[in-house]
Design a protein around this motif. Structure first.
Motif, short mmCIF file in Angstrom:
data_model
loop_
_atom_site.label_atom_id
_atom_site.label_comp_id
_atom_site.label_asym_id
_atom_site.label_seq_id
_atom_site.Cartn_x
_atom_site.Cartn_y
_atom_site.Cartn_z
N MET A 94 0.83 -1.20 0.00
CA MET A 94 0.00 0.00 0.00
C MET A 94 0.86 1.26 0.00
SD MET A 94 -2.95 -1.19 2.72
CE MET A 94 -3.65 0.46 2.83
N TYR A 95 1.96 1.20 0.71
CA TYR A 95 2.90 2.34 0.75
C TYR A 95 3.48 2.59 -0.64
CZ TYR A 95 7.30 4.79 1.74
OH TYR A 95 8.36 5.67 1.72
N SER A 244 2.93 5.29 8.44
CA SER A 244 2.67 5.11 9.87
C SER A 244 2.15 3.70 10.14
CB SER A 244 1.67 6.15 10.37
OG SER A 244 0.42 6.03 9.71
N MET A 245 1.42 3.12 9.18
CA MET A 245 0.94 1.75 9.33
C MET A 245 2.12 0.78 9.34
SD MET A 245 -2.31 1.82 6.71
CE MET A 245 -3.54 3.12 6.77
N ILE A 246 3.08 1.02 8.45
CA ILE A 246 4.27 0.16 8.40
C ILE A 246 5.03 0.24 9.72
CG2 ILE A 246 6.56 -0.06 7.35
CD1 ILE A 246 5.33 0.67 4.69
N GLU A 247 5.19 1.43 10.23
CA GLU A 247 5.92 1.61 11.49
C GLU A 247 5.23 0.88 12.62
OE1 GLU A 247 6.01 5.84 11.72
OE2 GLU A 247 7.71 6.05 10.33
N ARG A 251 6.64 -2.34 14.74
CA ARG A 251 6.71 -2.27 16.20
C ARG A 251 6.07 -3.52 16.81
NH1 ARG A 251 3.76 -1.15 20.48
NH2 ARG A 251 1.86 -0.87 19.25
N LEU A 252 4.96 -3.95 16.25
CA LEU A 252 4.28 -5.14 16.76
C LEU A 252 5.07 -6.41 16.49
CD1 LEU A 252 0.61 -4.30 15.69
CD2 LEU A 252 1.55 -4.21 18.00
#
Length: 254
Positions: A94-95, A244-247, A251-252
């Motif tokens: 998506m990015y 921000s979704m990738i980050e 993180r998860l």
């Protein structure tokens, strides 16, 4: 006045229109980024339902009038099933699509961009490469395609070609050790290894078919990641929402 033609490309995004239609953004070899409607494509029985999902790559039959384009038929070659089935890879894909949506234009051939996206999506689920490296390779190669490639073979300040040990996004490229004090006053400056410099040069000049066929040590990969983060901040008008979704995904995954 109307016309009917076929384009080869990939779906960057879509949004619902009315109860059953879609507004689809395609990136195509022939016409760059175009927007077209897919009538009834949200219905479960529609032959265009899967064909107009994000990442779908193939041939799209377009009917164009003075005011709009309509997708009448599609022959999909690759749905990128492996990407769709991997939660993390979806956000990376998506990015890529969001970057291309913002950096391409209509009625200008986007053959290089389509090929880059296609190969990047194919590489996202290859463990030997890794999603983070695929992301940075995609970003730098895209900068080259759109004419925003950094200087990588000589110092951005003195034009020297020896002792190139740093990268300065603010100075648009690499910097030699003799110009460090000058570059540091202009903005971000990152030290890099010779392997990272070679990787940067490889990414912008290798044949696209070989673009995602290498790996880096974790140290070099982190250097490349930092360099591209700095460089994109200066060249993008706004931060892509999908970043921000990738980050959050990374993180998860830690």
């Amino acid at each position: 006045m109307s016309a009917k033609y076929t384009v080869t490309g990939i779906v960057l995004s879509w949004m619902p229109v009315s109860e059953s239609d879609k507004r689809v953004v395609l990136l195509t070899f022939e016409k760059g980024r175009i927007t077209a409607f897919a009538r009834g494509a949200r219905k479960a029985t529609s032959p265009l339902l899967a064909c107009t999902e994000i990442f779908a790559y193939g041939e799209f039959e377009i009917y164009e009038t003075r005011n709009s384009r309509t997708i009448q038929n599609a022959k999909i070659e690759n749905f990128f099933k492996n990407v769709r089935e991997d939660f993390s890879s979806v956000y990376y894909g998506m990015y890529f699509c969001e970057l291309l949506d913002g950096l391409t234009v209509e009625n200008v051939s986007a053959e290089e961009e389509v090929k880059l996206l296609y190969l990047a999506l194919k590489s996202l689920t290859v463990e030997e490469i890794g999603r983070k490296l695929v992301k940075n390779v995609f970003e730098l190669r895209l900068m080259k395609i759109i004419g925003e490639m950094p200087k990588l073979y000589e110092c951005s300040i003195c034009k020297g070609k020896e002792a190139i040990d740093y990268f300065s996004a603010a100075d648009e490229g690499v910097v030699c050790k003799h110009c460090v004090s000058k570059a540091a006053t202009h903005g971000s400056l990152r030290k890099m290894s010779s392997s990272t410099l070679y990787a940067l040069q490889y990414i912008v000049f290798v044949d696209v078919k070989k673009l995602f066929s290498f790996s880096l040590s974790e140290e070099c990969r982190k250097e490349l990641e930092g360099i591209m983060s700095d460089y994109l901040k200066l060249h993008l008008e706004k931060t892509p929402k999908s970043l921000s979704m990738i980050e959050e995904v990374e993180r998860l995954n830690q």
